[in-house]
Motif scaffolding. Structure first.
Motif, mmCIF file in Angstrom:
data_model
loop_
_atom_site.group_PDB
_atom_site.id
_atom_site.type_symbol
_atom_site.label_atom_id
_atom_site.label_comp_id
_atom_site.label_asym_id
_atom_site.label_seq_id
_atom_site.Cartn_x
_atom_site.Cartn_y
_atom_site.Cartn_z
ATOM 1 N N LYS A 1 33.673 36.712 11.090
ATOM 2 C CA LYS A 1 32.371 36.639 11.750
ATOM 3 C C LYS A 1 32.280 37.787 12.751
ATOM 4 C CE LYS A 1 31.705 32.306 10.193
ATOM 5 N NZ LYS A 1 30.785 31.990 9.100
ATOM 6 N N THR B 1 23.961 25.772 8.158
ATOM 7 C CA THR B 1 24.402 24.416 7.785
ATOM 8 C C THR B 1 24.462 23.512 9.018
ATOM 9 O OG1 THR B 1 26.633 25.345 7.743
ATOM 10 C CG2 THR B 1 25.684 24.771 5.624
ATOM 11 N N CYS C 1 23.855 30.223 11.846
ATOM 12 C CA CYS C 1 24.337 29.124 10.999
ATOM 13 C C CYS C 1 23.206 28.514 10.165
ATOM 14 C CB CYS C 1 24.964 28.041 11.860
ATOM 15 S SG CYS C 1 25.632 26.705 10.855
ATOM 16 N N CYS D 1 32.158 21.339 12.806
ATOM 17 C CA CYS D 1 32.580 22.742 12.889
ATOM 18 C C CYS D 1 32.922 23.067 14.334
ATOM 19 C CB CYS D 1 31.479 23.674 12.392
ATOM 20 S SG CYS D 1 32.017 25.392 12.402
ATOM 21 N N GLY E 1 30.290 22.925 7.582
ATOM 22 C CA GLY E 1 31.207 22.808 8.671
ATOM 23 C C GLY E 1 32.454 23.690 8.493
ATOM 24 N N LEU F 1 27.364 20.327 11.255
ATOM 25 C CA LEU F 1 28.078 20.883 12.414
ATOM 26 C C LEU F 1 28.797 19.836 13.266
ATOM 27 C CD1 LEU F 1 25.727 23.632 13.883
ATOM 28 C CD2 LEU F 1 27.782 23.897 12.505
ATOM 29 N N LEU G 1 32.829 26.087 15.527
ATOM 30 C CA LEU G 1 32.058 27.246 15.974
ATOM 31 C C LEU G 1 30.554 26.914 16.019
ATOM 32 C CD1 LEU G 1 33.731 30.206 14.035
ATOM 33 C CD2 LEU G 1 34.446 29.074 16.144
ATOM 34 N N ARG G 2 29.816 27.816 16.608
ATOM 35 C CA ARG G 2 28.356 27.721 16.630
ATOM 36 C C ARG G 2 27.800 29.129 16.419
ATOM 37 N NH1 ARG G 2 29.582 23.330 15.993
ATOM 38 N NH2 ARG G 2 28.946 21.404 17.025
HETATM 39 S S1 SF4 Z 1 28.147 29.432 9.998
HETATM 40 FE FE1 SF4 Z 1 29.925 28.221 9.380
HETATM 41 S S2 SF4 Z 1 31.419 28.625 10.989
HETATM 42 FE FE2 SF4 Z 1 29.465 29.239 11.805
HETATM 43 S S3 SF4 Z 1 28.691 27.440 12.909
HETATM 44 FE FE3 SF4 Z 1 27.859 27.341 10.828
HETATM 45 S S4 SF4 Z 1 29.299 26.077 9.680
HETATM 46 FE FE4 SF4 Z 1 30.334 26.747 11.556
#
Ligand code: SF4
Length: 218
Positions: A121, A38, A36, A29, A71, A42, A31-32
């Motif tokens: 977001k 997941t 999060c 991914c 991700g 990442l 982003l951070r």
């Molecule tokens: S919530 Fe989604 S977009 Fe944000 S860091 Fe986690 S996987 Fe990435």
């Protein structure tokens, strides 16, 4: 490409909520987000390397839905397009969950029957500056927007984005979903009522209610 998991379950949110689907979770991914859930998907190095043929072989062919997630499943443009092309050729109904930072113009131009579920977001994510605002003006009726809110400030931002983009023209379905544990769902309902946001639908991530919120592969 790197795949973290492939499994069958119900879609937990957006327009196909509650329906059976094959999930494909790609690794990595860009982003951070602050909240999060997941973190196991990442990094680009997580999961295992799989060919498109191997991915397809793990799908349940009696379930005609596929949900591509991460991700950020569109981070690697070439890989994601190749996989989507194959899934389209095989006749799957495809939903792609994307984080709002990837420009979707090319995807929308090519994949006419693929549905994109696009997150917005808000400030509490600390990733708001990465949102690609063009996305929120080009979405089609088969696409959805999901505002992920964890604070009052996120709710105010949702109202602002809704009224200053083409979202208010009502072409795409719009959902608002709480960050699990960060905001009381009833606060969202009260905000929708107070502001008469009749086109925005409140949704709670169903899989987090049915199973342990931290459980993977459901
Ligand atoms: S919530 Fe989604 S977009 Fe944000 S860091 Fe986690 S996987 Fe990435």
């Amino acid at each position: 490409m790197r795949v973290v998991e492939i499994f069958q379950s119900i879609d937990g949110e957006a327009n196909r909520v509650g329906t059976l689907t094959n999930f494909i979770r790609l690794a990595g991914c860009n982003l951070r987000c602050n909240y999060c859930d997941t973190d196991y998907a990442l990094e680009k190095t997580q999961g295992e390397e799989m060919s498109i043929e191997e991915i397809i072989s793990k799908l349940d062919k009696d379930i005609k839905n596929v949900t591509l997630t991460g991700g950020e499943p569109l981070w690697n443009k070439e890989n994601s397009k190749a996989l989507l092309r194959e899934l389209v050729n095989l006749g799957y109904n495809i939903s792609v969950e994307t984080n709002g930072s990837i420009n979707l113009k090319e995807y929308i131009d090519e994949f006419h029957n693929v549905s994109f579920i696009v997150d917005y977001k808000g400030p509490s994510s600390k990733m708001e500056q990465t949102m690609d605002m063009e996305n929120f003006n080009i979405l089609r009726p088969i696409d959805c927007v999901k505002f992920v809110v964890g604070s009052k400030e996120d709710l105010e931002k949702m109202k602002n984005i809704y009224s200053t983009t083409k979202l208010s023209e009502g072409k795409s379905e719009i959902f608002v979903s709480p960050v699990f544990g960060d905001i009381e769902p009833k606060e969202i309902v009260e905000f929708l009522l107070e502001n008469k946001l009749v086109d925005i639908r409140m949704q709670i991530q169903m899989h987090k209610v049915i199973w342990d919120p931290m459980m993977k592969g459901v």
